[in-house]
Design an enzyme around this catalytic site. Structure first.
Site, PDB file in Angstrom:
ATOM      1  CG  ASP A 222     -38.648  13.290 -35.463  1.00  0.00           C
ATOM      2  OD1 ASP A 222     -37.422  14.008 -34.883  1.00  0.00           O
ATOM      3  OD2 ASP A 222     -39.461  13.525 -34.377  1.00  0.00           O
ATOM      4  CD  GLU A 290     -33.962  11.023 -34.707  1.00  0.00           C
ATOM      5  OE1 GLU A 290     -33.491  11.663 -33.951  1.00  0.00           O
ATOM      6  OE2 GLU A 290     -35.485  11.163 -34.473  1.00  0.00           O
TER       7      GLU A 290
END
Ligand code: GLC
Ligand code: MG
Length: 595
Positions: A222, A290
């Site tokens: 993330d 990401e």
């Protein structure tokens, strides 16, 4: 007889050696499950792990190889699980650790790989590390990014600098307990961890190992770009793109994103993953990153050991107003042409942070975009619901729960809300679309579920889902896994790419996608190897030409927003099946006769 045996074994060996030099993840199809929204087993209106386990067969039926779970860890759910209060436990909303172990075991038995979300940038403010950091307890005092603030001439203390959070407003919050500011690039309940502290670096490595030991195959990492910030805390320059000084886009994030120290941490994680495979079963564990960074800084993750950074070009670089030429250049070529040597490409159409692809583009483009996603070289990433063309649902201000939207007011929340893309999976026409037995769900079910749902698409002769299945089946063929790619613009509106094996031009596949709302007739003449006549192998639901139709290379009609997959004949995959079956029979014969 001996000669026959050797021949057969050679044939078998070469059949088995398909993909010999590609690892499992390089051609895998990834499916993102947003756990709150996929399947609720206990009727509380929120999805959970036993629910997911009960529906894994859907992934197998869809031709998916790997699924990624958005966070299921213990969390106060301020950012729906991206605010973690314990990185090595399961939140009771989703179930128990036993439920997790069962899910992984079932996944394994179905041949599915499991990817977990790793959220290293921040924890929840309820994490015990933060509580101890707040109290100044060692060794935690330095686990987060603390700053005493800037003293003004009149003696008052203010924020350290102008940094802005993604969700709006200052990225600094004052703690009266600690008498200092802490950094949070997201909500104030998500304090940023300090990777200049070696203990923090080690903690995250331990967390990675904890989950590897439970049998998972890798991580989706993330918001990697925000991991480390400039240690001297300089103000960031104004972007000039908005006057709203509380908007994250107000600044250029030179000091809060893409710092080289971030990449160095990634390299350490790669070493850990490789060591782990080496020490255990030699099966690669992957990291997919990401990062909404520019092309250069995104691709740099490959160089530092990421298996791949997400290719967000179809989300951020083009949209429904883009011309086919822009799509080709900005979304496809930009990625393929700039990949480092030997890097594996990947394709992403949507996720839980962006409007659904059917709504960002048009519902009519769903199949054509899935063709691009599933048939270009490398990894495909599918967000749950894309296989049936799920659309955004507009969510009222009263029903809005996303912190990024709740931070706004009633007039402006919609443009920031991620709720419309997070509504429950539409399985069938029963209560709450088969997602839950509860009529009330954490986000409302899309009102179109009676007509748009998986069961209806399984029943229909032609549907987005059937196209999706045909595409994932084709995707397993060597020509898609290993073939070369050649992308061409055939007209102002039609992009075509070929996938070919040098060894056999007969297997060649041509994928045509029309980005305009009108029929176009195009020629494949730019593809020198294209045969004179071809057959429609897969057609989007809105295509006038249907599967099995013969077409001539010099004139192919592509309906408005349609996609077509053309081949020399419809028999290629059948041939493969027959030869596989024949080989298996021969093998059984050999074994039973103890040759
Ligand atoms: C990532 C997640 C997003 C989350 C944010 C903070 O961008 O995808 O959902 O809000 O990180 O963790
Ligand atoms: Mg950070």
């Amino acid at each position: 007889m001996k000669g026959v045996r050797i021949l057969l074994l050679v044939a078998l060996a070469s059949w088995n050696s398909v993909n010999a030099d590609l690892e499992w993840w390089q051609t895998t199809s990834v499916y993102q499950i947003y756990p709150r929204s996929w399947k609720d087993s206990d009727g509380d209106g929120i999805g959970d792990l036993p629910g997911i386990e009960s529906k894994l067969q859907h992934l197998v039926d869809s031709g998916i190889d790997t699924f990624w779970l958005s966070p299921i860890y213990e969390s106060p759910m301020v950012d729906f699980g991206y605010d973690i209060s314990n990185f090595t436990s399961i939140d009771p909303i989703f179930g128990t650790m036993d439920d997790f172990d069962n899910l992984v075991a079932t996944a394994k038995s179905l041949g599915l790989k499991v990817i977990m979300d790793l959220v290293p940038n921040h924890s929840s403010d309820e994490h015990e590390w933060f509580v101890k950091s707040l109290a100044g307890t060692e060794p935690y005092s330095d686990y987060y990014v603390w700053h005493n603030g800037t003293e003004l001439e009149n003696g008052t203390i203010t924020v350290p600098n102008n940094w802005i959070s993604f969700f709006g407003g200052s990225a600094w919050t004052w703690s009266s307990a600690r008498q200092a500011y802490y950094l949070h690039q997201y909500t104030e309940e998500q304090p940023d961890l300090n990777y200049r502290n070696e203990y923090v670096v080690q903690e995250m490595k331990d967390i990675i190992e904890f989950w590897l030991d439970r049998g998972i195959d890798g991580f989706r990492v993330d918001t990697i770009m925000t991991l480390v910030e400039d240690a001297s805390f300089p103000d960031e320059p104004l972007s000039g793109t908005t006057d709203d000084s509380t908007d994250h886009d107000y600044l250029l994030h030179y000091y809060t994103e893409d710092q080289i120290e971030t990449y160095e941490v990634v390299a350490e994680w790669r070493e850990l993953l490789d060591d782990y495979a080496f020490k255990t079963d030699n099966v690669t564990r992957i990291m997919m990153m990401e990062a909404y960074s520019n092309l250069t800084m995104t691709l740099l993750y490959y160089d530092y050991g990421a298996h791949f950074p997400f290719n967000f070009r179809f989300i951020r670089s083009v949209d429904s107003s883009s011309t086919a030429q822009e799509v080709k250049e900005l979304a496809i070529d930009a990625w393929l042409d700039n990949l480092p040597d030997n890097a594996t490409a990947d394709w992403v159409l949507g996720n839980h942070d962006n409007s659904r692809v059917a709504s960002r583009y048009t519902p009519e483009q769903v199949d054509a975009l899935n063709m691009i996603n599933l048939l270009l070289p490398g990894v495909s990433v599918t967000y749950y619901g894309e296989e049936i063309g799920m659309e955004d649902e507009s969510i009222s201000w009263e029903d809005t729960v996303d912190p990024q939207a709740c931070n706004q007011d009633e007039d402006s929340y919609e443009s920031n809300s991620r709720d419309p893309a997070r509504t429950p999976m539409q399985w069938d026409t029963t209560t709450s679309a088969g997602f839950s037995t509860n009529e009330s769900t954490w986000l409302p079910v899309n009102s179109n579920y009676l007509t748009l749902n998986l069961a209806a698409q399984i029943d229909a002769d032609v549907s987005h889902y059937k196209v999706f299945q045909d595409l994932t089946t084709l995707r397993k063929e060597t020509v898609i896994q290993e073939g070369t790619v050649n992308v061409q613009l055939l007209s102002d509106n039609v992009i075509c790419f070929s996938r070919e094996l040098e060894s056999s031009s007969e297997d060649a596949v041509f994928v045509l996608t029309n980005f305009a709302n009108n029929t176009e007739t195009v020629s494949l003449d730019v593809f020198e190897n294209a045969p004179d006549s071809l057959v429609v192998y897969i057609a989007s639901v809105n295509s006038t030409l249907t599967a099995g139709t013969a077409v001539s290379r010099s004139s192919v009609e592509v309906s408005a927003y349609a996609g077509l997959v053309l081949r020399t004949s419809t028999e290629s995959s059948a041939n493969v099946l027959i030869s596989t079956a024949t080989l298996t029979l021969c093998m059984a014969f050999l074994v039973s006769h103890q040759f």
